[in-house]
Design a protein around this motif. Sequence first.
Motif, short mmCIF file in Angstrom:
data_model
loop_
_atom_site.label_atom_id
_atom_site.label_comp_id
_atom_site.label_asym_id
_atom_site.label_seq_id
_atom_site.Cartn_x
_atom_site.Cartn_y
_atom_site.Cartn_z
N GLU A 211 -9.72 2.66 9.54
CA GLU A 211 -9.06 1.98 8.64
C GLU A 211 -9.14 2.44 7.21
OE1 GLU A 211 -9.05 -2.33 6.77
OE2 GLU A 211 -10.01 -2.19 8.73
N LYS B 182 -2.74 -5.78 2.90
CA LYS B 182 -2.93 -6.33 4.34
C LYS B 182 -2.75 -4.91 5.33
CE LYS B 182 0.34 -8.29 6.64
NZ LYS B 182 1.08 -9.48 6.93
N TYR B 183 -3.56 -4.84 6.33
CA TYR B 183 -3.59 -3.75 7.10
C TYR B 183 -3.69 -4.41 8.64
CZ TYR B 183 -6.08 -0.45 10.60
OH TYR B 183 -6.31 0.26 11.66
N ASN B 184 -2.66 -3.68 9.56
CA ASN B 184 -2.83 -4.57 10.70
C ASN B 184 -2.37 -3.16 11.98
OD1 ASN B 184 -1.89 -6.66 12.76
ND2 ASN B 184 0.00 -5.75 12.81
N VAL B 185 -3.06 -3.37 12.95
CA VAL B 185 -2.46 -2.30 14.18
C VAL B 185 -1.66 -2.96 15.21
CG1 VAL B 185 -4.02 -1.10 15.81
CG2 VAL B 185 -4.95 -1.26 13.60
N SER B 186 -0.78 -2.25 15.72
CA SER B 186 0.05 -2.76 16.83
C SER B 186 -0.59 -2.88 17.92
CB SER B 186 1.32 -1.66 16.82
OG SER B 186 2.05 -1.94 18.34
N VAL B 187 -0.43 -4.21 18.76
CA VAL B 187 -1.33 -4.54 19.92
C VAL B 187 -0.53 -3.67 21.03
CG1 VAL B 187 -1.73 -6.12 21.67
CG2 VAL B 187 -1.80 -6.69 19.29
N SER C 52 0.06 1.79 12.84
CA SER C 52 -0.60 0.84 11.80
C SER C 52 0.35 0.45 10.84
CB SER C 52 -1.93 1.49 11.25
OG SER C 52 -2.65 1.98 12.23
N THR C 53 0.28 -0.91 10.25
CA THR C 53 1.01 -1.10 9.39
C THR C 53 0.23 -1.50 7.91
OG1 THR C 53 2.86 -1.94 10.67
CG2 THR C 53 2.75 -2.84 8.36
N SER D 59 0.21 -2.72 3.78
CA SER D 59 1.05 -3.48 2.77
C SER D 59 0.36 -3.12 1.33
CB SER D 59 1.25 -4.87 3.20
OG SER D 59 1.88 -4.91 4.33
N GLU E 57 5.64 -1.68 2.04
CA GLU E 57 5.02 -1.64 3.69
C GLU E 57 5.18 -0.30 4.34
OE1 GLU E 57 5.39 -5.20 6.43
OE2 GLU E 57 6.79 -3.73 7.31
#
Length: 347
Positions: A166, A194-199, A205-206, A208, A236
């Motif tokens: 990350e 924000k940080y998000n990983v695709s399931v 990864s996204t 923002s 984003e």
Amino acid sequence: MNKLITIFLLALFLIAAGCAEVQNNTNENAVSDSATIVRLSYGAYTLPEMAVQKLVVNSTSVEFSYYNYQDELTARYVKPVDQETRDKLVALFNENNFMELNELYEPKDGMPIVADTGTLEIQVIQGDATKIVKVQPYASEYMPDGLNRINDELLKLRQYVMSPTEDELKEIASEWIMEAPTYSFDGSDLEFVKYNVSVENPSESTLSYKFTSSHGGYGNRSGQMVTQVITEHSIELVLYNRNVMTATIDGVWDEVNQVMLEQTVTMVSGEMNCNETPWQNWYAEGNINFFKEPTEEELAIAYFGTVYNIEISDLSSDILNDGKCQYTMKVKESAVKPLTEIGWQEA
């Protein structure tokens, strides 16, 4: 009596020798704990700096490297491998009898030929001996199930070694934003949101962020008339591994291509025979081959992309009272005119 003892000892010796021979043969057909495992792919249609891709798994580490067409190293990633992962990998090779697989797998008569996928080699190096299994061209349909299972596990290890942390992703994203035209022109106060990983796809990864510009507008506005007003922006980024795939500011500006984003439009077809749509007829005429029967949406995507160079999504259908079908789908604004010319209308 002495003769009986001699015969008995000789029999024991022969039995022991036979067991040893069986054991040796078994070992020769097994992947040992000390073996080096290599996954090599080349010849595919890809970027020049990624022409050759090599994964090496030894007893302590996983290493993945890219080489160009001149066999020059262009990138390398290394991570440790734990003993449990290593043991499971060796066991997988042995469970699927890798050492007894054919040296070459290729399309059988009547199978469609896949283009631009290159060649796959999986190698096991044990001492001075190397077992190589080649798939040419590389496609899972040409491979036996056991080899597919082995390849899938090696691909997981490749993903593991390439996956950035990350913190690494945040560093990549923030540097990219600050060097991009909009922020580098008049941006300041970049702040992570924000940080998000695709399931569905852990490689995606996204991230923002938000920042402030001292003028209105987007991109490099040098030489343009701009309003001098403090403007808050959100951005984003979607990254695949370490590569920035998309970057969208305020949901309207494509920072990668430096254009305003096209709005999505829903289009509706006229009445059609449910079993004789243009894409079904196109498929029936043999204009495209699939390894497995495509869904209607997959077929429509291929049809509109190939015939009209139009990207579609979210295809759905309604059965009308007369038994015919009416279809809806989403397209970009630029596709509205050509679709209108062939009978589609905006919803």
